[in-house]
Design a protein around this motif. Structure first.
Motif, PDB file in Angstrom:
ATOM      1  N   ILE A  93      36.676   5.355  40.457  1.00 48.59           N
ATOM      2  CA  ILE A  93      36.589   4.103  39.698  1.00 48.59           C
ATOM      3  C   ILE A  93      36.785   2.941  40.655  1.00 48.59           C
ATOM      4  CG2 ILE A  93      37.582   2.733  37.834  1.00 48.59           C
ATOM      5  CD1 ILE A  93      38.662   5.387  36.664  1.00 48.59           C
ATOM      6  N   LEU A  94      35.861   2.005  40.641  1.00 42.75           N
ATOM      7  CA  LEU A  94      35.955   0.798  41.464  1.00 42.75           C
ATOM      8  C   LEU A  94      36.087  -0.394  40.517  1.00 42.75           C
ATOM      9  CD1 LEU A  94      33.144   1.619  44.058  1.00 42.75           C
ATOM     10  CD2 LEU A  94      35.609   1.938  44.321  1.00 42.75           C
ATOM     11  N   ALA A  95      37.171  -1.137  40.645  1.00 44.90           N
ATOM     12  CA  ALA A  95      37.474  -2.228  39.720  1.00 44.90           C
ATOM     13  C   ALA A  95      38.021  -3.418  40.498  1.00 44.90           C
ATOM     14  CB  ALA A  95      38.494  -1.761  38.676  1.00 44.90           C
ATOM     15  N   PRO A  96      38.055  -4.591  39.874  1.00 47.33           N
ATOM     16  CA  PRO A  96      38.605  -5.761  40.585  1.00 47.33           C
ATOM     17  C   PRO A  96      40.056  -5.541  41.001  1.00 47.33           C
ATOM     18  CG  PRO A  96      37.400  -6.440  38.620  1.00 47.33           C
ATOM     19  CD  PRO A  96      37.521  -4.950  38.543  1.00 47.33           C
ATOM     20  N   TRP A  97      40.455  -6.243  42.043  1.00 46.10           N
ATOM     21  CA  TRP A  97      41.821  -6.186  42.539  1.00 46.10           C
ATOM     22  C   TRP A  97      42.768  -6.784  41.497  1.00 46.10           C
ATOM     23  CZ3 TRP A  97      45.377  -3.913  44.772  1.00 46.10           C
ATOM     24  CH2 TRP A  97      46.461  -4.517  45.418  1.00 46.10           C
ATOM     25  N   THR A  98      43.911  -6.157  41.340  1.00 46.02           N
ATOM     26  CA  THR A  98      44.862  -6.575  40.302  1.00 46.02           C
ATOM     27  C   THR A  98      45.534  -7.898  40.593  1.00 46.02           C
ATOM     28  OG1 THR A  98      46.548  -5.229  41.401  1.00 46.02           O
ATOM     29  CG2 THR A  98      45.326  -4.210  39.581  1.00 46.02           C
ATOM     30  N   ASP A  99      45.437  -8.387  41.817  1.00 46.25           N
ATOM     31  CA  ASP A  99      45.979  -9.699  42.189  1.00 46.25           C
ATOM     32  C   ASP A  99      44.863 -10.594  42.711  1.00 46.25           C
ATOM     33  OD1 ASP A  99      48.747  -9.268  41.585  1.00 46.25           O
ATOM     34  OD2 ASP A  99      48.855  -7.986  43.351  1.00 46.25           O
ATOM     35  N   ASP A 100      43.705 -10.543  42.050  1.00 49.79           N
ATOM     36  CA  ASP A 100      42.555 -11.316  42.507  1.00 49.79           C
ATOM     37  C   ASP A 100      42.711 -12.802  42.226  1.00 49.79           C
ATOM     38  OD1 ASP A 100      40.027 -11.112  43.831  1.00 49.79           O
ATOM     39  OD2 ASP A 100      39.052 -11.586  41.934  1.00 49.79           O
ATOM     40  N   GLY A 101      43.622 -13.165  41.329  1.00 48.91           N
ATOM     41  CA  GLY A 101      43.841 -14.571  41.029  1.00 48.91           C
ATOM     42  C   GLY A 101      43.070 -15.068  39.822  1.00 48.91           C
ATOM     43  N   HIS A 102      42.312 -14.193  39.190  1.00 48.66           N
ATOM     44  CA  HIS A 102      41.532 -14.533  38.002  1.00 48.66           C
ATOM     45  C   HIS A 102      42.035 -13.629  36.888  1.00 48.66           C
ATOM     46  CE1 HIS A 102      38.218 -14.805  35.206  1.00 48.66           C
ATOM     47  NE2 HIS A 102      37.551 -15.641  35.977  1.00 48.66           N
ATOM     48  N   ALA A 103      42.433 -14.200  35.757  1.00 51.55           N
ATOM     49  CA  ALA A 103      43.098 -13.421  34.710  1.00 51.55           C
ATOM     50  C   ALA A 103      42.258 -12.241  34.242  1.00 51.55           C
ATOM     51  CB  ALA A 103      43.438 -14.337  33.527  1.00 51.55           C
ATOM     52  N   ASP A 104      40.962 -12.422  34.059  1.00 48.54           N
ATOM     53  CA  ASP A 104      40.112 -11.316  33.612  1.00 48.54           C
ATOM     54  C   ASP A 104      40.023 -10.218  34.665  1.00 48.54           C
ATOM     55  OD1 ASP A 104      39.623 -12.404  31.157  1.00 48.54           O
ATOM     56  OD2 ASP A 104      37.532 -12.960  31.549  1.00 48.54           O
ATOM     57  N   HIS A 105      39.893 -10.615  35.925  1.00 45.12           N
ATOM     58  CA  HIS A 105      39.809  -9.626  37.003  1.00 45.12           C
ATOM     59  C   HIS A 105      41.097  -8.819  37.084  1.00 45.12           C
ATOM     60  CE1 HIS A 105      36.499 -11.958  39.410  1.00 45.12           C
ATOM     61  NE2 HIS A 105      36.266 -11.926  38.113  1.00 45.12           N
ATOM     62  N   ASP A 106      42.225  -9.535  37.025  1.00 50.39           N
ATOM     63  CA  ASP A 106      43.521  -8.864  37.139  1.00 50.39           C
ATOM     64  C   ASP A 106      43.722  -7.881  35.988  1.00 50.39           C
ATOM     65  OD1 ASP A 106      43.712 -10.661  39.197  1.00 50.39           O
ATOM     66  OD2 ASP A 106      45.358 -11.821  38.355  1.00 50.39           O
TER      67      ASP A 106
END
Length: 466
Positions: free
Chosen positions: A147-160
C-alpha cells in the motif's frame, strides 16, 4: 486547497529544489530495488487523497511498476472539488467532474490497465472518514499487497488522514505500507525529512516522460481553463515550484517499517563496472568510436562549447567524461592545470596520447569527483549515461568543487537516446533544479543544449568595455 496542518499556502513559492538537492543526506538514502519489489508483492494499491496526488507523488514509480507487470489499483478518496475557495455549488460540482476525468486520463497514461476507483468522499473532510477509508483499502489488500499512501505528516489534513488510514488498513490486511510526501516538499526543509526512513526511486526514461504527460492532464490545477467564464482556478494550485517537484527524476518513499527491498551496495559497483566495460568495448570497432575526427557535429559541439566559456584562460580545469580527448586537448590549451576523467580505460589511454601534457585518469563519476577547487568544470555528453541519483550527485559535487567565481558547463545532445538511463532534455532540466548558481549563458538548437553556470556575468564588463 484543504485545511493544512502545517502553516503554508499553495500560492507561496515553497522550498526551492536547489535547497532539497543540496542535502548531502541523499548520498546515504537507499534506492528501491524494482525487480525485488515485483517479486515481493503480488499487487500495489495507491491511495490518493485528491486527483493528481498519485502523479505528483509517484507517477514515475507507477509506470515502472506497471512495466514489470505488477497489478496496480488506484483509490482516489475525493474529487478535489474544494481545491478552489469561494466557488458556488454548481461550479464546485463541475470542478469535481473535471478533476475525475483528469485523474482517469493521467492514470491510464502512467499505468495502462491499472484499476481506478473513486471513493467519492468529501474533500477537506477525510479526517472524519478515516475508519471508512481504512475499510476500503483493507478490502482490496492482502498479505502480498504493498500500500502506497500519503505521508502522515505531509502538512495537509486530507493527506495526513489518508496516510493514517492506510496504516490501519495494512494492519487489518497484513499488508505492507509505505508513504509518499507531496506538500512536505513545499513547506519543509531538509531537516524536516525523516532521512533514516527514506527510500529513493529512480524513474526510468519512459517513466519520466509518461509522468510529464500525466501532469499535463491536470489543467484545472496548473492553468486557466479554456472556458474563461468559470471562476477557477483563481491561482494555479500547481505553480512552477510544485511542477518542478512533480517532474523530479527521483521520487521518494518513507518506509518507517523497513519493508521495501533496496539495492545492495554491490549492485551499484557492478553497474559502474558494466558501464565502463560497455565503453571499453566500443573501441573494438576502431580507435575513434565517437567519430570525433570526422564528424562535423562533434567539431561544431566543441567549437560552440569553447566559444561560450567566459574566460580566455583558467587556472585549474576538470573535465568529467573526456572520452578519447578531443575536447580535452582544446581545454588544455586554455588551462594552467587540467584533470580529465573517464570510466573507460581504453578512452583514457587514447586521451593520454592526444593530450600528453594533461593529467588524465580512469575514474567513476560521481564517486571519484575530486574536491577542487576548480575554476572550470565541464560535463559534456555524459549526463545521460548516469542514473538519476548519479546525475544529482555529480552535479552537486561538481558545483561544490567549483572555486568562487568558477564556471560549470553542461553540454548534451537533444535528440532521443536509446539504452541509457536519461536523455539530454531531462539532464539539463534536472540539473537546473540542482544548481544553485546563476545561469550565465545558454545555447539551444535542435541538436545541442549548452549551459554555463556561474562565472563573470559579462565578458565585456570584465574588460571594462561597458
Amino acid at each position: 486547497m484543504s485545511t493544512p496542518t502545517a502553516s503554508f499556502t499553495h500560492t507561496e513559492e515553497g522550498t526551492p529544489e536547489s535547497i532539497w538537492w543540496a542535502a548531502t543526506q541523499w548520498d546515504e538514502v537507499p534506492i528501491l530495488d524494482l525487480h525485488a519489489t515485483a517479486a515481493a508483492f503480488s499487487k500495489v494499491i495507491v491511495a490518493a487523497a485528491h486527483p493528481d496526488d498519485e502523479t505528483l507523488g509517484l507517477g514515475g514509480l507507477l509506470t515502472d511498476l506497471s512495466k514489470l507487470g505488477i497489478p496496480i489499483t488506484v483509490l482516489v478518496a475525493t474529487a478535489g472539488e474544494r481545491s478552489q475557495a469561494g466557488l458556488r455549488d454548481a461550479d464546485r460540482s463541475q470542478l469535481g467532474i473535471r478533476r475525475r476525468r483528469e485523474v482517469e486520463q493521467a492514470v491510464s497514461g502512467l499505468a495502462p490497465g491499472a484499476s481506478l476507483t473513486h471513493l467519492d468522499m468529501p474533500d477537506t473532510h477525510l479526517d472524519r472518514h478515516q475508519d471508512e477509508l481504512a475499510r476500503h483499502i483493507a478490502q482490496r489488500a492482502d498479505q502480498s499487497t504493498l500500500i502506497l499512501a500519503p505521508w502522515t505528516d505531509d502538512g495537509h489534513a486530507d493527506h495526513d488522514a489518508l496516510g493514517a488510514a492506510a496504516i490501519v488498513a495494512a494492519g487489518l490486511a497484513g499488508a505492507a505500507v509505505a508513504h509518499y510526501p507531496i506538500w512536505l516538499w513545499h513547506w519543509g526543509q531538509p531537516a524536516t525529512l525523516p532521512w533514516s526512513s527514506m527510500v529513493a526511486t529512480e524513474t526510468s526514461l519512459v517513466g519520466c516522460w509518461r509522468k510529464r504527460a500525466a501532469l499535463g492532464a491536470y489543467v484545472s490545477q496548473s492553468a486557466a481553463p479554456p472556458d474563461q467564464t468559470r471562476p477557477w482556478p483563481q491561482a494555479p494550485i500547481l505553480g512552477s515550484t510544485a511542477m518542478a517537484r512533480g517532474r523530479r527524476l527521483v521520487e521518494s518513499l518513507i518506509d518507517p517499517s523497513g519493508t521495501l527491498p533496496t539495492l545492495a551496495p554491490h549492485v551499484r559497483v557492478n553497474r559502474n563496472a558494466e558501464r565502463a566495460a560497455t565503453f571499453d568495448r566500443m573501441y573494438d570497432a576502431g580507435a575513434d568510436p565517437w567519430h570525433n575526427a570526422t564528424s562535423f557535429y562533434e567539431e561544431r559541439r566543441r567549437a560552440l562549447l569553447l566559444a561560450m566559456l567566459g574566460a580566455r584562460r583558467y587556472g585549474r580545469v576538470l573535465e568529467l567524461g573526456c572520452a578519447d580527448g578531443y575536447l580535452t586537448a582544446a581545454l588544455a590549451d586554455r588551462a594552467d592545470e587540467l584533470l580529465a576523467l573517464d570510466a573507460s580505460e581504453r578512452a583514457v589511454e587514447a586521451a593520454r596520447v592526444s593530450t600528453p601534457h594533461a593529467r588524465i585518469e580512469r575514474a567513476e563519476v560521481p564517486r571519484d569527483i575530486p574536491r577542487g577547487p576548480f575554476d572550470l568544470i565541464v560535463l559534456s555528453e555524459v549526463g545521460y549515461f548516469l542514473t538519476p541519483i548519479e546525475l544529482i550527485q555529480t552535479v552537486r559535487r561538481a558545483e561544490t568543487a567549483l572555486a568562487p567565481g568558477g564556471e560549470l558547463v553542461l553540454c548534451h545532445w537533444q535528440h532521443p537516446t536509446n539504452r541509457v538511463p536519461l536523455d539530454g532534455l531531462l539532464v539539463h532540466e534536472h540539473a537546473r533544479c540542482v544548481i544553485g548558481r546563476q545561469l550565465r549563458a545558454r545555447h539551444i538548437d535542435e541538436d545541442l543544449c549548452i549551459e554555463v553556470w556561474g562565472g563573470a556575468p559579462s565578458v565585456a564588463a570584465s574588460e571594462g568595455r561597458i
